[in-house]
Design a protein around this motif. Structure first.
Motif, PDB file in Angstrom:
ATOM      1  N   GLY A 192       0.781  -1.216   0.000  1.00 36.54           N
ATOM      2  CA  GLY A 192       0.000   0.000   0.000  1.00 36.54           C
ATOM      3  C   GLY A 192       0.819   1.274   0.000  1.00 36.54           C
ATOM      4  O   GLY A 192       1.483   1.596   0.992  1.00 36.54           O
ATOM      5  N   HIS A 193       0.787   1.995  -1.132  1.00 35.78           N
ATOM      6  CA  HIS A 193       1.500   3.270  -1.243  1.00 35.78           C
ATOM      7  C   HIS A 193       0.558   4.441  -0.965  1.00 35.78           C
ATOM      8  O   HIS A 193      -0.645   4.371  -1.262  1.00 35.78           O
ATOM      9  CB  HIS A 193       2.092   3.423  -2.640  1.00 35.78           C
ATOM     10  N   GLY A 194       1.108   5.528  -0.433  1.00 35.50           N
ATOM     11  CA  GLY A 194       0.282   6.692  -0.135  1.00 35.50           C
ATOM     12  C   GLY A 194       1.089   7.956  -0.045  1.00 35.50           C
ATOM     13  O   GLY A 194       2.325   7.937   0.049  1.00 35.50           O
ATOM     14  N   TRP A 195       0.380   9.078  -0.066  1.00 35.81           N
ATOM     15  CA  TRP A 195       1.023  10.387  -0.060  1.00 35.81           C
ATOM     16  C   TRP A 195       1.936  10.597   1.148  1.00 35.81           C
ATOM     17  O   TRP A 195       2.957  11.279   1.050  1.00 35.81           O
ATOM     18  CB  TRP A 195      -0.029  11.497  -0.072  1.00 35.81           C
ATOM     19  N   LEU A 196       1.573  10.028   2.277  1.00 37.69           N
ATOM     20  CA  LEU A 196       2.318  10.278   3.518  1.00 37.69           C
ATOM     21  C   LEU A 196       3.350   9.203   3.837  1.00 37.69           C
ATOM     22  O   LEU A 196       3.900   9.179   4.945  1.00 37.69           O
ATOM     23  CB  LEU A 196       1.335  10.409   4.692  1.00 37.69           C
ATOM     24  N   GLN A 197       3.642   8.331   2.881  1.00 39.44           N
ATOM     25  CA  GLN A 197       4.545   7.228   3.185  1.00 39.44           C
ATOM     26  C   GLN A 197       5.973   7.697   3.454  1.00 39.44           C
ATOM     27  O   GLN A 197       6.738   7.008   4.127  1.00 39.44           O
ATOM     28  CB  GLN A 197       4.540   6.205   2.053  1.00 39.44           C
ATOM     29  N   GLY A 198       6.345   8.855   2.954  1.00 34.64           N
ATOM     30  CA  GLY A 198       7.670   9.378   3.255  1.00 34.64           C
ATOM     31  C   GLY A 198       7.860   9.629   4.737  1.00 34.64           C
ATOM     32  O   GLY A 198       8.978   9.502   5.268  1.00 34.64           O
ATOM     33  N   TYR A 199       6.789   9.965   5.423  1.00 41.45           N
ATOM     34  CA  TYR A 199       6.848  10.199   6.862  1.00 41.45           C
ATOM     35  C   TYR A 199       6.662   8.913   7.666  1.00 41.45           C
ATOM     36  O   TYR A 199       7.372   8.696   8.658  1.00 41.45           O
ATOM     37  CB  TYR A 199       5.760  11.193   7.277  1.00 41.45           C
ATOM     38  N   TYR A 200       5.698   8.081   7.247  1.00 45.08           N
ATOM     39  CA  TYR A 200       5.236   7.011   8.134  1.00 45.08           C
ATOM     40  C   TYR A 200       5.382   5.595   7.579  1.00 45.08           C
ATOM     41  O   TYR A 200       5.107   4.635   8.291  1.00 45.08           O
ATOM     42  CB  TYR A 200       3.763   7.251   8.487  1.00 45.08           C
ATOM     43  N   GLY A 201       5.782   5.445   6.323  1.00 48.36           N
ATOM     44  CA  GLY A 201       5.881   4.108   5.751  1.00 48.36           C
ATOM     45  C   GLY A 201       4.645   3.734   4.951  1.00 48.36           C
ATOM     46  O   GLY A 201       3.768   4.555   4.675  1.00 48.36           O
ATOM     47  N   LEU A 202       4.581   2.477   4.541  1.00 50.24           N
ATOM     48  CA  LEU A 202       3.470   1.964   3.747  1.00 50.24           C
ATOM     49  C   LEU A 202       2.180   1.927   4.565  1.00 50.24           C
ATOM     50  O   LEU A 202       2.193   2.026   5.796  1.00 50.24           O
ATOM     51  CB  LEU A 202       3.787   0.550   3.255  1.00 50.24           C
ATOM     52  N   VAL A 203       1.062   1.720   3.874  1.00 54.22           N
ATOM     53  CA  VAL A 203      -0.215   1.559   4.576  1.00 54.22           C
ATOM     54  C   VAL A 203      -0.119   0.392   5.555  1.00 54.22           C
ATOM     55  O   VAL A 203      -0.534   0.488   6.717  1.00 54.22           O
ATOM     56  CB  VAL A 203      -1.365   1.341   3.571  1.00 54.22           C
ATOM     57  N   ALA A 204       0.449  -0.726   5.115  1.00 56.76           N
ATOM     58  CA  ALA A 204       0.558  -1.907   5.978  1.00 56.76           C
ATOM     59  C   ALA A 204       1.435  -1.657   7.203  1.00 56.76           C
ATOM     60  O   ALA A 204       1.266  -2.320   8.241  1.00 56.76           O
ATOM     61  CB  ALA A 204       1.107  -3.089   5.180  1.00 56.76           C
ATOM     62  N   ASP A 205       2.357  -0.722   7.098  1.00 56.61           N
ATOM     63  CA  ASP A 205       3.235  -0.424   8.231  1.00 56.61           C
ATOM     64  C   ASP A 205       2.491   0.256   9.378  1.00 56.61           C
ATOM     65  O   ASP A 205       3.053   0.396  10.480  1.00 56.61           O
ATOM     66  CB  ASP A 205       4.395   0.471   7.781  1.00 56.61           C
ATOM     67  N   GLN A 206       1.261   0.651   9.142  1.00 59.69           N
ATOM     68  CA  GLN A 206       0.464   1.309  10.188  1.00 59.69           C
ATOM     69  C   GLN A 206      -0.307   0.316  11.045  1.00 59.69           C
ATOM     70  O   GLN A 206      -0.885   0.697  12.067  1.00 59.69           O
ATOM     71  CB  GLN A 206      -0.518   2.313   9.559  1.00 59.69           C
ATOM     72  N   PHE A 207      -0.339  -0.966  10.662  1.00 62.58           N
ATOM     73  CA  PHE A 207      -1.151  -1.950  11.379  1.00 62.58           C
ATOM     74  C   PHE A 207      -0.696  -2.081  12.839  1.00 62.58           C
ATOM     75  O   PHE A 207       0.496  -2.187  13.127  1.00 62.58           O
ATOM     76  CB  PHE A 207      -1.045  -3.325  10.732  1.00 62.58           C
TER      77      PHE A 207
END
Length: 515
Positions: A192-207
């Motif tokens: 999962g790629h997203g606009w804020l991944q530079g700050y926080y990582g992939l979508v899956a990295d938020q789990f």
């Protein structure tokens, strides 16, 4: 539990067989020579008694739709008409338990099933479902922010825009897919790629934790202590149906954004992408607040596709250090804009009203490849091929080429071995989207064109095996192309697949093959 089309349609559609014992199904499964997937190729096992049995297990808010009803058609419609899964009944669950009960029922009768939600899932392996149940999860939508303000629980059918808007109202943000009409979890399960991944990582990295209906019909909550945790973050489509997920959320500190949209003619291809390497990508150190995106699209009155190039930066304007080198290349159009985070999808043509969010009667295969950097020579080669193949008389005229250059600092901060997503060291996601109205011979021609373009890019990057984003995948990239070629990755995935899904019930979307 509500019925659509009532029992008249059910009786017309259903088999005259009332029920088949599970032992008989297993016997028939063996005699049919079915292996991974464990699924009969015929739906003749289904009868009114079977669906009535399911209906008694579902909540009052759930629905069952049969062919011929408007809701059946709308819920079963695919975004891409290439190798679509065949649906014979749609179940619309209203609760997480409804999903569990549907899986249990499908297992009892060895009925194939597949989750439908949002758009852009176009991998051709979906066509391997030649009959089955559509579990349409759009009713499972909602976002609940925890009292701590650091986490939110998102139901399994929630769209990315709903997540963004719900968190925005609470003065919070998290990483979501960029396109407003995709589900939150569909992209996340493939990374999962997203606009804020530079700050926080992939979508899956938020789990933080995941509620998942497994192939045996049980609902489990998994956390980082589970062996399945690694797999759901990059290869999650293979292991169950995620009914809800609790994720990290953050203060809405990244609200203001700006974009400069530049348009170039095709003779500027090499210069534009060399500048992108030099001033934006910067050997994989692209600034955390900068995104470069571009499309190649055909528009009237131009000889070949134009380059629609976006430079996006957090703040009220794009820094002149980024845009000046591109101005010097002579774009024929320059349009600066400023607004807030919610404008990004509209500016880049992927908001709810935009063409990519609509379900027409079109085939939309993509041929993705991750790249470390732009190879200007390869860019020129693929531009020439793409120009010829999408000329004004071509059935592929409305195709486009996508170049997504997110910041990768947050992605690379997560150890590569810690998740099933294998491509953290790459910096660009590139894919031609070959769009056409289905017709004789066009599927094969589109496949040949897409793979020709991808082959050039892979050769330019020095690859010997594909680096493919599974969420954009065509379907011929294989397990190594989707999940990484390292032997340990492949071995770990196969062990987990054998443990959690030995019959291959979750194998229609980039399925992991077992020996």
């Amino acid at each position: 539990m509500r019925w659509s089309n009532a029992f008249l349609a059910l009786a017309t559609w259903a088999s005259t067989i009332t029920a088949i014992e599970e032992e008989d199904l297993l016997s028939q499964e063996s005699s049919l020579g079915i292996h991974i997937g464990g699924l009969p190729p015929s739906c003749s096992f289904w009868a009114s008694a079977n669906l009535t049995e399911l209906s008694t297990k579902l909540s009052p808010g759930a629905d069952i739709y049969l062919p011929g009803s408007g809701s059946f058609n709308s819920l079963s419609k695919r975004w891409s008409e290439l190798q679509i899964p065949q649906v014979n009944v749609t179940v619309s669950p209203a609760t997480e338990n409804d999903v569990v009960q549907t899986v249990k029922w499908a297992n009892k009768y060895r009925v194939p099933f597949l989750v439908f939600n949002g758009v852009h899932g176009a991998i051709t392996t979906l066509g391997q479902m030649d009959c089955g149940v559509n579990i349409a999860v759009e009713k499972l939508s909602g976002v609940t922010v925890a009292s701590s303000g650091t986490a939110a629980t998102i139901l399994g059918g929630t769209k990315s825009k709903v997540v963004t808007d719900s968190l925005w109202a609470a003065n919070k943000q998290t990483v979501t897919g960029t396109c407003e009409c995709v589900s939150y979890l569909g992209p996340a399960l493939g990374g999962g790629h997203g606009w804020l991944q530079g700050y926080y990582g992939l979508v899956a990295d938020q789990f933080i934790s995941v509620n998942i209906a497994l192939s045996d019909g049980t609902l489990k909550t998994i956390t980082p202590t589970s062996d399945l945790w690694w797999a759901v973050k990059g290869a999650g489509h293979n292991f169950g149906i995620v009914t809800s997920v609790t994720v990290k959320i953050y203060p809405a500190n990244h609200k203001q954004w700006a974009i400069e949209t530049l348009m170039f003619t095709g003779d500027k291809v090499q210069a534009v992408y060399q500048a992108a390497n030099d001033y934006l990508l910067q050997n994989g150190t692209q600034a955390v607040d900068v995104i470069n995106w571009s499309y190649w699209v055909n528009i009237p009155d131009f000889d070949g596709p134009v380059i629609l190039f976006y430079i996006i930066q957090e703040g009220t304007s794009v820094d002149s250090a980024y845009i000046a080198p591109f101005h010097a290349l002579g774009p024929f159009s320059i349009e600066p804009q400023a607004g807030d985070y919610r404008d990004l999808a509209r500016w880049t043509g992927i908001d709810l009203a935009a063409p990519p969010c609509q379900k027409g009667n079109l085939a939309n295969p993509r041929f993705p490849v991750y790249l470390p950097r732009y190879n200007p020579t390869a860019q020129q080669t693929i531009y020439n091929i793409f120009k010829t193949a999408t000329n004004t008389s071509s059935p592929f005229y409305n195709s486009l080429f996508m170049f997504e250059g997110y910041s990768t600092q947050g992605v690379k901060a997560v150890p590569s071995a810690s998740t099933a997503f294998a491509w953290r060291s790459d910096n660009l996601l590139v894919a031609p989207l070959i769009q056409y109205t289905p017709g004789p011979g066009l599927d094969a021609a589109a496949k040949a064109l897409g793979n020709q373009l991808r082959d050039v890019l892979e050769a330019g990057a020095g690859y010997t095996t594909p680096h493919a984003y599974v969420n954009y995948a065509y379907g011929d990239e294989g397990n190594k192309g989707w999940y990484g070629a390292e032997l340990w990755r492949q071995a770990k995935l196969k062990l987990l697949k054998a443990k959690y899904d030995p019959l291959g019930r979750f194998s229609f979307f980039g399925g992991i093959t077992l020996p």
